[in-house]
Design a protein around this motif. Structure first.
Motif, PDB file in Angstrom:
ATOM      1  N   ALA A  86       0.823  -1.219   0.000  1.00 25.10           N
ATOM      2  CA  ALA A  86       0.000   0.000   0.000  1.00 25.10           C
ATOM      3  C   ALA A  86       0.852   1.262   0.000  1.00 25.10           C
ATOM      4  O   ALA A  86       0.399   2.324  -0.444  1.00 25.10           O
ATOM      5  CB  ALA A  86      -0.926   0.006   1.216  1.00 25.10           C
ATOM      6  N   TYR A 136      -3.327   1.453  14.059  1.00 25.72           N
ATOM      7  CA  TYR A 136      -4.091   0.398  13.364  1.00 25.72           C
ATOM      8  C   TYR A 136      -3.711  -0.963  13.954  1.00 25.72           C
ATOM      9  O   TYR A 136      -4.579  -1.756  14.332  1.00 25.72           O
ATOM     10  CB  TYR A 136      -3.788   0.422  11.865  1.00 25.72           C
ATOM     11  CG  TYR A 136      -4.325  -0.794  11.117  1.00 25.72           C
ATOM     12  CD1 TYR A 136      -5.670  -0.871  10.753  1.00 25.72           C
ATOM     13  CD2 TYR A 136      -3.489  -1.868  10.795  1.00 25.72           C
ATOM     14  CE1 TYR A 136      -6.161  -1.996  10.086  1.00 25.72           C
ATOM     15  CE2 TYR A 136      -3.978  -2.985  10.124  1.00 25.72           C
ATOM     16  CZ  TYR A 136      -5.315  -3.041   9.773  1.00 25.72           C
ATOM     17  OH  TYR A 136      -5.803  -4.150   9.119  1.00 25.72           O
ATOM     18  N   LEU A 186      -6.741   3.922   9.148  1.00 24.65           N
ATOM     19  CA  LEU A 186      -6.271   3.748   7.767  1.00 24.65           C
ATOM     20  C   LEU A 186      -6.701   4.898   6.856  1.00 24.65           C
ATOM     21  O   LEU A 186      -6.405   4.881   5.660  1.00 24.65           O
ATOM     22  CB  LEU A 186      -6.798   2.420   7.189  1.00 24.65           C
ATOM     23  CG  LEU A 186      -6.261   1.137   7.833  1.00 24.65           C
ATOM     24  CD1 LEU A 186      -7.008  -0.078   7.285  1.00 24.65           C
ATOM     25  CD2 LEU A 186      -4.762   0.985   7.582  1.00 24.65           C
ATOM     26  N   ALA A 187      -7.384   5.877   7.428  1.00 19.77           N
ATOM     27  CA  ALA A 187      -7.955   6.968   6.618  1.00 19.77           C
ATOM     28  C   ALA A 187      -6.906   7.715   5.796  1.00 19.77           C
ATOM     29  O   ALA A 187      -7.175   8.165   4.677  1.00 19.77           O
ATOM     30  CB  ALA A 187      -8.717   7.943   7.515  1.00 19.77           C
ATOM     31  N   THR A 239      -3.667   5.990   0.900  1.00 18.49           N
ATOM     32  CA  THR A 239      -4.278   6.101  -0.428  1.00 18.49           C
ATOM     33  C   THR A 239      -5.064   4.834  -0.757  1.00 18.49           C
ATOM     34  O   THR A 239      -4.633   3.724  -0.438  1.00 18.49           O
ATOM     35  CB  THR A 239      -3.173   6.302  -1.498  1.00 18.49           C
ATOM     36  OG1 THR A 239      -2.399   7.430  -1.134  1.00 18.49           O
ATOM     37  CG2 THR A 239      -3.773   6.519  -2.873  1.00 18.49           C
ATOM     38  N   GLN A 240      -6.237   5.013  -1.408  1.00 14.41           N
ATOM     39  CA  GLN A 240      -7.066   3.861  -1.775  1.00 14.41           C
ATOM     40  C   GLN A 240      -6.317   2.914  -2.690  1.00 14.41           C
ATOM     41  O   GLN A 240      -5.654   3.329  -3.635  1.00 14.41           O
ATOM     42  CB  GLN A 240      -8.348   4.335  -2.483  1.00 14.41           C
ATOM     43  CG  GLN A 240      -9.495   4.693  -1.556  1.00 14.41           C
ATOM     44  CD  GLN A 240      -9.948   3.528  -0.674  1.00 14.41           C
ATOM     45  OE1 GLN A 240      -9.715   2.370  -0.971  1.00 14.41           O
ATOM     46  NE2 GLN A 240     -10.598   3.860   0.437  1.00 14.41           N
ATOM     47  N   SER A 241      -6.382   1.626  -2.383  1.00 11.91           N
ATOM     48  CA  SER A 241      -5.726   0.608  -3.197  1.00 11.91           C
ATOM     49  C   SER A 241      -6.301  -0.744  -2.786  1.00 11.91           C
ATOM     50  O   SER A 241      -7.003  -0.855  -1.775  1.00 11.91           O
ATOM     51  CB  SER A 241      -4.214   0.610  -2.960  1.00 11.91           C
ATOM     52  OG  SER A 241      -3.922   0.263  -1.614  1.00 11.91           O
ATOM     53  N   GLU A 242      -5.981  -1.768  -3.551  1.00 10.32           N
ATOM     54  CA  GLU A 242      -6.446  -3.106  -3.197  1.00 10.32           C
ATOM     55  C   GLU A 242      -5.870  -3.561  -1.847  1.00 10.32           C
ATOM     56  O   GLU A 242      -6.603  -4.105  -1.016  1.00 10.32           O
ATOM     57  CB  GLU A 242      -6.073  -4.099  -4.309  1.00 10.32           C
ATOM     58  CG  GLU A 242      -6.751  -5.452  -4.134  1.00 10.32           C
ATOM     59  CD  GLU A 242      -6.369  -6.442  -5.223  1.00 10.32           C
ATOM     60  OE1 GLU A 242      -6.776  -7.611  -5.107  1.00 10.32           O
ATOM     61  OE2 GLU A 242      -5.662  -6.050  -6.173  1.00 10.32           O
ATOM     62  N   LYS A 272      -5.075  -1.658   0.679  1.00  9.54           N
ATOM     63  CA  LYS A 272      -5.776  -0.921   1.740  1.00  9.54           C
ATOM     64  C   LYS A 272      -7.141  -1.546   1.998  1.00  9.54           C
ATOM     65  O   LYS A 272      -7.552  -1.719   3.152  1.00  9.54           O
ATOM     66  CB  LYS A 272      -5.949   0.556   1.368  1.00  9.54           C
ATOM     67  CG  LYS A 272      -6.709   1.335   2.460  1.00  9.54           C
ATOM     68  CD  LYS A 272      -7.014   2.763   2.083  1.00  9.54           C
ATOM     69  CE  LYS A 272      -7.839   3.436   3.172  1.00  9.54           C
ATOM     70  NZ  LYS A 272      -8.171   4.844   2.868  1.00  9.54           N
ATOM     71  N   ARG A 273      -7.857  -1.896   0.940  1.00 10.52           N
ATOM     72  CA  ARG A 273      -9.173  -2.523   1.114  1.00 10.52           C
ATOM     73  C   ARG A 273      -9.050  -3.857   1.848  1.00 10.52           C
ATOM     74  O   ARG A 273      -9.912  -4.221   2.656  1.00 10.52           O
ATOM     75  CB  ARG A 273      -9.862  -2.699  -0.244  1.00 10.52           C
ATOM     76  CG  ARG A 273     -10.396  -1.389  -0.824  1.00 10.52           C
ATOM     77  CD  ARG A 273     -11.225  -1.601  -2.085  1.00 10.52           C
ATOM     78  NE  ARG A 273     -10.394  -1.943  -3.238  1.00 10.52           N
ATOM     79  CZ  ARG A 273      -9.804  -1.042  -4.022  1.00 10.52           C
ATOM     80  NH1 ARG A 273      -9.951   0.251  -3.772  1.00 10.52           N
ATOM     81  NH2 ARG A 273      -9.073  -1.419  -5.056  1.00 10.52           N
ATOM     82  N   GLU A 312      -8.659  -3.110   5.536  1.00  8.31           N
ATOM     83  CA  GLU A 312      -9.963  -2.754   6.114  1.00  8.31           C
ATOM     84  C   GLU A 312     -10.808  -4.010   6.321  1.00  8.31           C
ATOM     85  O   GLU A 312     -11.456  -4.180   7.363  1.00  8.31           O
ATOM     86  CB  GLU A 312     -10.682  -1.759   5.200  1.00  8.31           C
ATOM     87  CG  GLU A 312     -10.034  -0.383   5.170  1.00  8.31           C
ATOM     88  CD  GLU A 312     -10.599   0.522   4.085  1.00  8.31           C
ATOM     89  OE1 GLU A 312     -10.471   1.746   4.216  1.00  8.31           O
ATOM     90  OE2 GLU A 312     -11.169   0.009   3.090  1.00  8.31           O
TER      91      GLU A 312
END
Length: 323
Positions: free
Chosen positions: A59, A203, A299-300, A303-306, A308-309, A312
């Protein structure tokens, strides 16, 4: 329930490489220790701790390959975790771990202690060779915390005055510290901002606490097949966890049973029934959910990524183990 296999899809190949490397890192110079380590690394663990390191690495690096130092950090993390399990099983006199005979029951206590020491020594050597003083300090602290947690647990057996805060601190030492500090170490190696590295730490801390609380709930709600050990093992050994501490608040007689260390026939069975009949399990579930929620919030800044998902979703997986 979502499987860890699907959650870890972004780092599946990395985890396979990690498992192969772990056996090589231990080396074949000491056949008995190698056999013990191979037994451990093949015991079907979920590899959650190195997976978090690898997901955070992907990430933050956002390249096709994870740098060698990040891969080595994941391996060190799993070695520290595994070493701590070997020693825990000796101290707790556990015959099974994940349904598989423990090292000391397969070999003997002497070999188990040596195998744990050897893994701690190996992890320390590879840690030093990362040549990053900040990361060395973070993970050296973890090894201290693991020892502190085990000492606290041993000294607080059957201590009915234990508070939830003290329980959470012990849980941090035994479980969350490794996840938190290895997560922060990824941030250090990836040279992210100090605030983002701290978010990684938080986290890991919140996820680790949630994971331990859920484990402690499962000790009352899970079957021996799922747990890989008899239900109620912690309570029987005097390790008082969140469900018990909450249950004692509403059922004073439970305190009496614990203080006499289940000396009378039927005491332990009655104590298990009182915990299960109380609101202790629900309140513990709520406590775990609070930490899971905080973990996702931490995790806010990523940056959005696979990957990161996946991180979450891993938070949700921790709670899903209860259903």
């Amino acid at each position: 329930m979502t499987s860890t296999t699907s959650l870890f899809a972004p780092v599946e190949a990395d985890l396979k490489l990690l498992t192969d490397n772990l056996k090589q890192l231990v080396g074949a110079r000491h056949p008995i220790l190698y056999a013990a380590a191979e037994h451990l690394f093949g015991a079907g663990g979920k590899r959650i701790r190195p997976a978090i390191v690898l997901l955070l690495s992907r990430a933050t690096v956002m390249g096709s390959d994870i740098p060698a130092r990040h891969l080595r950090l994941a391996e060190i993390t799993e070695m520290i975790h595994t070493a701590s399990l070997v020693h825990d099983d000796v101290v707790d006199e556990s015959s099974l771990r994940r349904g598989v005979p423990t090292v000391h029951s397969s070999f003997n206590n002497r070999i188990a202690v040596l195998a744990g020491d050897f893994l701690f020594a190996q992890s320390s050597w590879h840690l030093a060779n990362l040549d990053n003083l900040t990361v060395v300090k973070l993970l050296s602290r973890v090894i201290m915390d693991l020892a502190e947690g085990e000492i606290q647990q041993g000294l607080n057996r059957f201590d009915t005055t234990l508070s939830i805060d003290a329980y959470l601190m012990k849980s941090y030492y035994k479980t969350a510290s490794l996840i938190a500090n290895s997560a922060k170490s990824v941030g250090v190696l990836s040279q992210v901002s100090d605030s983002l590295a701290e978010s990684f730490y938080q986290y890991g801390r919140n996820l680790g606490l949630a994971f331990q609380i859920v484990d402690d709930i499962l000790d009352f709600t899970g079957s021996e097949d799922v747990l890989g050990k008899p239900a109620g093992s912690d309570l029987l050994s005097g390790n008082l966890t969140a469900p018990v501490l909450y249950a004692m608040e509403e059922t004073p007689y439970l305190t009496t049973l614990i203080e006499r260390e289940f000396a009378q026939n039927g005491d332990f069975e009655e104590a298990m029934a009182l915990v299960r009949a109380s609101r202790g399990i629900k309140r513990s579930r709520d406590l775990a959910a609070q930490h899971v929620e905080r973990a996702v919030e931490n995790l806010a800044g990523l940056t959005q990524s696979e990957p990161k998902r996946a991180l979450e979703a891993l938070s949700g997986y921790v709670l899903s183990r209860l259903y």
